[in-house]
Design an enzyme around this catalytic site. Structure first.
Site, PDB file in Angstrom:
ATOM      1  N   LYS A   1      25.411 -26.674  80.448  1.00  0.00           N
ATOM      2  CA  LYS A   1      24.803 -26.039  81.714  1.00  0.00           C
ATOM      3  C   LYS A   1      23.495 -26.610  81.971  1.00  0.00           C
ATOM      4  O   LYS A   1      23.072 -27.958  82.363  1.00  0.00           O
ATOM      5  CB  LYS A   1      24.678 -24.728  81.674  1.00  0.00           C
ATOM      6  CG  LYS A   1      26.060 -23.774  81.806  1.00  0.00           C
ATOM      7  CD  LYS A   1      26.959 -24.092  80.378  1.00  0.00           C
ATOM      8  CE  LYS A   1      27.908 -23.023  80.436  1.00  0.00           C
ATOM      9  NZ  LYS A   1      28.851 -23.103  79.287  1.00  0.00           N
TER      10      LYS A   1
ATOM     11  N   ALA B 210      21.696 -20.753  78.074  1.00  0.00           N
ATOM     12  CA  ALA B 210      22.642 -21.565  79.043  1.00  0.00           C
ATOM     13  C   ALA B 210      22.062 -21.989  80.286  1.00  0.00           C
ATOM     14  O   ALA B 210      21.825 -23.080  80.346  1.00  0.00           O
ATOM     15  CB  ALA B 210      23.937 -20.879  79.140  1.00  0.00           C
TER      16      ALA B 210
ATOM     17  N   PHE C   6      28.536 -12.847  77.348  1.00  0.00           N
ATOM     18  CA  PHE C   6      29.526 -13.906  78.081  1.00  0.00           C
ATOM     19  C   PHE C   6      31.026 -13.793  76.869  1.00  0.00           C
ATOM     20  O   PHE C   6      30.922 -13.592  75.850  1.00  0.00           O
ATOM     21  CB  PHE C   6      29.038 -15.334  77.838  1.00  0.00           C
ATOM     22  CG  PHE C   6      29.956 -16.198  78.428  1.00  0.00           C
ATOM     23  CD1 PHE C   6      30.380 -16.288  79.737  1.00  0.00           C
ATOM     24  CD2 PHE C   6      30.753 -17.432  77.264  1.00  0.00           C
ATOM     25  CE1 PHE C   6      31.447 -17.258  80.332  1.00  0.00           C
ATOM     26  CE2 PHE C   6      31.657 -18.082  78.063  1.00  0.00           C
ATOM     27  CZ  PHE C   6      31.945 -18.303  79.347  1.00  0.00           C
ATOM     28  N   ASP C   7      31.777 -14.041  77.610  1.00  0.00           N
ATOM     29  CA  ASP C   7      33.453 -13.826  76.743  1.00  0.00           C
ATOM     30  C   ASP C   7      33.081 -14.403  75.216  1.00  0.00           C
ATOM     31  O   ASP C   7      33.746 -13.716  74.244  1.00  0.00           O
ATOM     32  CB  ASP C   7      34.644 -14.621  77.536  1.00  0.00           C
ATOM     33  CG  ASP C   7      34.461 -14.577  78.715  1.00  0.00           C
ATOM     34  OD1 ASP C   7      33.317 -14.435  79.407  1.00  0.00           O
ATOM     35  OD2 ASP C   7      35.470 -15.525  79.467  1.00  0.00           O
TER      36      ASP C   7
ATOM     37  N   HIS D 256      44.552 -16.109  80.749  1.00  0.00           N
ATOM     38  CA  HIS D 256      44.423 -16.680  82.162  1.00  0.00           C
ATOM     39  C   HIS D 256      44.631 -18.096  82.144  1.00  0.00           C
ATOM     40  O   HIS D 256      44.787 -18.937  83.035  1.00  0.00           O
ATOM     41  CB  HIS D 256      43.131 -16.167  82.630  1.00  0.00           C
ATOM     42  CG  HIS D 256      41.794 -16.410  81.726  1.00  0.00           C
ATOM     43  ND1 HIS D 256      41.841 -15.803  80.450  1.00  0.00           N
ATOM     44  CD2 HIS D 256      40.929 -17.509  81.817  1.00  0.00           C
ATOM     45  CE1 HIS D 256      40.673 -16.134  79.971  1.00  0.00           C
ATOM     46  NE2 HIS D 256      40.261 -17.211  80.482  1.00  0.00           N
TER      47      HIS D 256
ATOM     48  N   ASP E 210      20.770 -15.968  74.995  1.00  0.00           N
ATOM     49  CA  ASP E 210      21.680 -16.833  75.206  1.00  0.00           C
ATOM     50  C   ASP E 210      21.191 -17.994  76.425  1.00  0.00           C
ATOM     51  O   ASP E 210      21.442 -17.381  77.438  1.00  0.00           O
ATOM     52  CB  ASP E 210      22.992 -16.053  75.834  1.00  0.00           C
ATOM     53  CG  ASP E 210      24.074 -16.908  76.006  1.00  0.00           C
ATOM     54  OD1 ASP E 210      23.931 -18.222  76.410  1.00  0.00           O
ATOM     55  OD2 ASP E 210      25.201 -16.487  76.176  1.00  0.00           O
TER      56      ASP E 210
ATOM     57  N   TYR F 182      24.508 -41.436  60.162  1.00  0.00           N
ATOM     58  CA  TYR F 182      25.103 -40.193  59.796  1.00  0.00           C
ATOM     59  C   TYR F 182      23.851 -39.171  59.414  1.00  0.00           C
ATOM     60  O   TYR F 182      23.931 -37.929  59.841  1.00  0.00           O
ATOM     61  CB  TYR F 182      25.778 -40.163  58.251  1.00  0.00           C
ATOM     62  CG  TYR F 182      26.561 -38.897  57.995  1.00  0.00           C
ATOM     63  CD1 TYR F 182      27.890 -38.872  58.391  1.00  0.00           C
ATOM     64  CD2 TYR F 182      25.944 -38.160  57.350  1.00  0.00           C
ATOM     65  CE1 TYR F 182      28.667 -37.820  58.396  1.00  0.00           C
ATOM     66  CE2 TYR F 182      27.041 -36.827  56.949  1.00  0.00           C
ATOM     67  CZ  TYR F 182      28.135 -36.870  57.341  1.00  0.00           C
ATOM     68  OH  TYR F 182      28.882 -35.464  57.191  1.00  0.00           O
TER      69      TYR F 182
HETATM   70  N1  F0G Z   1      27.018 -18.441  77.231  1.00  0.00           N
HETATM   71  C1  F0G Z   1      27.020 -18.342  78.556  1.00  0.00           C
HETATM   72  C2  F0G Z   1      26.280 -17.522  79.314  1.00  0.00           C
HETATM   73  C3  F0G Z   1      28.464 -19.205  79.269  1.00  0.00           C
HETATM   74  O1  F0G Z   1      28.182 -19.581  80.585  1.00  0.00           O
HETATM   75  C4  F0G Z   1      28.860 -20.191  78.292  1.00  0.00           C
HETATM   76  C5  F0G Z   1      30.080 -20.941  78.855  1.00  0.00           C
HETATM   77  C6  F0G Z   1      28.697 -19.996  76.773  1.00  0.00           C
HETATM   78  C7  F0G Z   1      27.831 -19.311  76.257  1.00  0.00           C
HETATM   79  C8  F0G Z   1      29.662 -20.767  75.908  1.00  0.00           C
HETATM   80  O2  F0G Z   1      29.108 -22.330  75.897  1.00  0.00           O
HETATM   81  O3  F0G Z   1      31.238 -23.456  76.813  1.00  0.00           O
HETATM   82  O4  F0G Z   1      29.279 -24.430  75.685  1.00  0.00           O
HETATM   83  O5  F0G Z   1      30.730 -23.042  74.093  1.00  0.00           O
HETATM   84  N2  F0G Z   1      30.418 -20.861  80.169  1.00  0.00           N
HETATM   85  C9  F0G Z   1      31.072 -21.602  80.647  1.00  0.00           C
HETATM   86  C10 F0G Z   1      31.527 -21.103  82.327  1.00  0.00           C
HETATM   87  C11 F0G Z   1      32.520 -21.817  80.218  1.00  0.00           C
HETATM   88  O6  F0G Z   1      32.732 -21.428  82.963  1.00  0.00           O
HETATM   89  O7  F0G Z   1      31.048 -20.051  82.451  1.00  0.00           O
HETATM   90  P1  F0G Z   1      30.361 -23.535  75.672  1.00  0.00           P
END
Ligand code: F0G
Length: 464
Positions: A264, A223, A130-131, A456, A221, A78
């Site tokens: 990613k 990723a 990103f969304d 969606h 960010d 832990y």
């Molecule tokens: N930032 C970027 C640029 C991303 O593409 C994603 C996720 C996230 C943050 C969030 O990360 O999914 O680990 O919580 N992108 C995926 C996509 C979902 O299909 O482009 P997460």
């Protein structure tokens, strides 16, 4: 053998296949029934009913034998587990930040970061949020501002760094709202929502230069940080002879922290982290982490997950891998263009985006051309893609019920890492050629049922 010394032109998958998962073949009539049962929403289709799944490159990659071996070394203590120590050492080696906080995925890192740094009315600039990043900022009552350069909004522009931030607009924003309302500035590398386009080192430095006198921290960010670094090596003068590892360290040296979705460029199926150089911030973030994610030496992950990330972060820097990765996207993109498809140019790192509005001009945006193409690629070839257009981003006025379409109607073909062979891609192209030949006959869709937000994922459709 290094990528540079390899004398042949063919770029092949730099790995062999050690474990396989069978694909269940289906016929068009079967897929027509599946699609109808799924109410014409590809998120509602079961994965065994998909032949080639290009829905996302997130968490869908194949792990290496070294990663699977590391998983057996997972220390599930832990507190203070050895796996955390190896994970932390790998993140520090590759990224170079002072504090490393594990999270279960990228959006958890975003939520913790913005809960700590944002207050109501703050503004957070980014090249393009990103969304989930945008949603986490807005959830704090703050404003998420996209400051992409104009080339980044022109699908046909061949500018090499279409992910760059517009530095003049950043300066104007700081002047307009004042530095006190900007808790940090982000750069998304590569810029997913803008087509997987990279940010140049020059732009990173320029952004940092603007922020520094105001004391505004710069965050990545991160990723797809390794893909971004490889594009710098390929396209930016002065970087051709630098290792990707040293380019990554230089990129990170201009930043004060990052959020990371390890799903990613961490080459794993789950995981993420949050980094900062500030002691006080790290303490606050760890306190919040304990509340919802877990103790700071596991952050909602198993020890074995941390091990897999530690190995993945080093493997992703392998330049033979990155060369193949970029070549795979370029191959798909260039051949789609050859067929006649309008795509977001130039091909990005992790996906190809088809411009469905330009491809299907006979459909109005609110007949959802992206949805139409996406469904036809599935019906014809069992290929799952994702609509990034008005289905995802259309806005409904709560008073009038009137819908405003999104700015673009795209279909994303995302490439899972180390999963598909060249013949899978050739098959996708063959299906795409067939669909292209009868694009005038593709019909529109209407939404018959939808939730209040993130529609969606679960909306139900009907062909018009
Ligand atoms: N930032 C970027 C640029 C991303 O593409 C994603 C996720 C996230 C943050 C969030 O990360 O999914 O680990 O919580 N992108 C995926 C996509 C979902 O299909 O482009 P997460």
């Amino acid at each position: 053998m290094s990528a540079r010394r390899f004398p042949f032109r063919t770029v092949f998958e730099p790995f062999i296949i050690k474990s396989v998962e069978p694909i269940r073949m289906t016929t068009r009539p079967e897929r027509e029934k599946i699609m109808k049962d799924a109410r014409y929403n590809l998120f509602r289709v079961k994965s065994q009913d998909v032949l080639i799944d290009l829905l996302t490159d997130s968490g869908t990659g194949a792990m290496s034998s070294e990663q699977w071996a590391a998983i057996m070394r997972g220390d599930e203590a832990y507190a203070g587990s050895r796996s955390f120590q190896r994970f932390e050492a790998a993140v520090k080696e590759v990224f170079g930040f002072e504090h490393v906080i594990p999270t279960h995925q990228g959006r958890a890192a975003e939520r913790i970061l913005f809960s700590v740094v944002c207050k109501k009315g703050d503004v957070v600039p980014n090249n393009t949020h990103f969304d989930t990043t945008r949603a986490n900022i807005e959830y704090q009552g703050a404003i998420a501002e996209d400051l992409i350069i104009p080339e980044g909004l022109d699908p046909q522009s061949l500018y090499p760094f279409k992910g760059n931030m517009d530095v003049e607009r950043l300066e104007a924003l700081i002047k307009r709202v004042g530095a006190a309302r900007i808790p940090l500035c982000m750069l998304t590398i590569t810029n997913n929502s803008g087509g997987g386009q990279p940010v140049s080192m020059e732009n990173i430095k320029a952004v940092k230069t603007v922020l520094e006198p105001h004391g505004i921290p710069l965050y990545f960010d991160a990723a797809r940080f390794a893909e971004n670094a490889y594009f710098i090596k390929l396209r930016e003068p002065g970087y051709q002879d630098r290792s990707v590892k040293s380019i990554v360290r230089e990129m990170m040296s201009y930043a004060d922290g990052c959020t990371m979705s390890a799903k990613k460029d961490g080459l794993v199926n789950i995981g993420g982290f949050l980094c900062t150089n500030e002691d006080r911030l790290a303490r606050q973030e760890k306190d919040l982490l304990i509340l919802t994610e877990g103790f700071p030496t596991y952050g909602g992950l198993a020890g074995r997950d941390l091990e897999a990330i530690a190995v993945g972060l080093r493997e992703i820097l392998n330049e033979d891998y990155l060369k193949y990765r970029i070549a795979e996207a370029r191959y798909l993109g260039e051949h789609l263009v050859e067929i006649g498809y309008p795509i977001v140019q130039p091909p990005g790192g992790h996906a190809i985006y088809i411009d469905a509005k330009a491809l299907l001009p006979h459909l109005r945006p609110l007949q959802y051309p992206g949805q139409s193409l996406s469904i036809e690629l599935y019906l014809e070839g069992g290929i799952r893609t994702v609509e990034i257009g008005s289905v995802m981003f259309g806005k409904i006025d709560p008073d009038t019920g009137k819908e405003t379409p999104a700015r673009m109607e795209l279909v994303r073909l995302a490439l899972p890492r180390r999963v598909h062979t060249q013949s899978h891609i050739d098959y996708v192209l063959e299906v795409a050629r067939d669909v292209y030949g009868r694009k005038e006959q593709l019909g529109g869709y209407r939404i018959v049922k939808q939730p209040a937000f993130l529609r969606h994922f679960s909306a139900e459709f009907e062909p018009l």
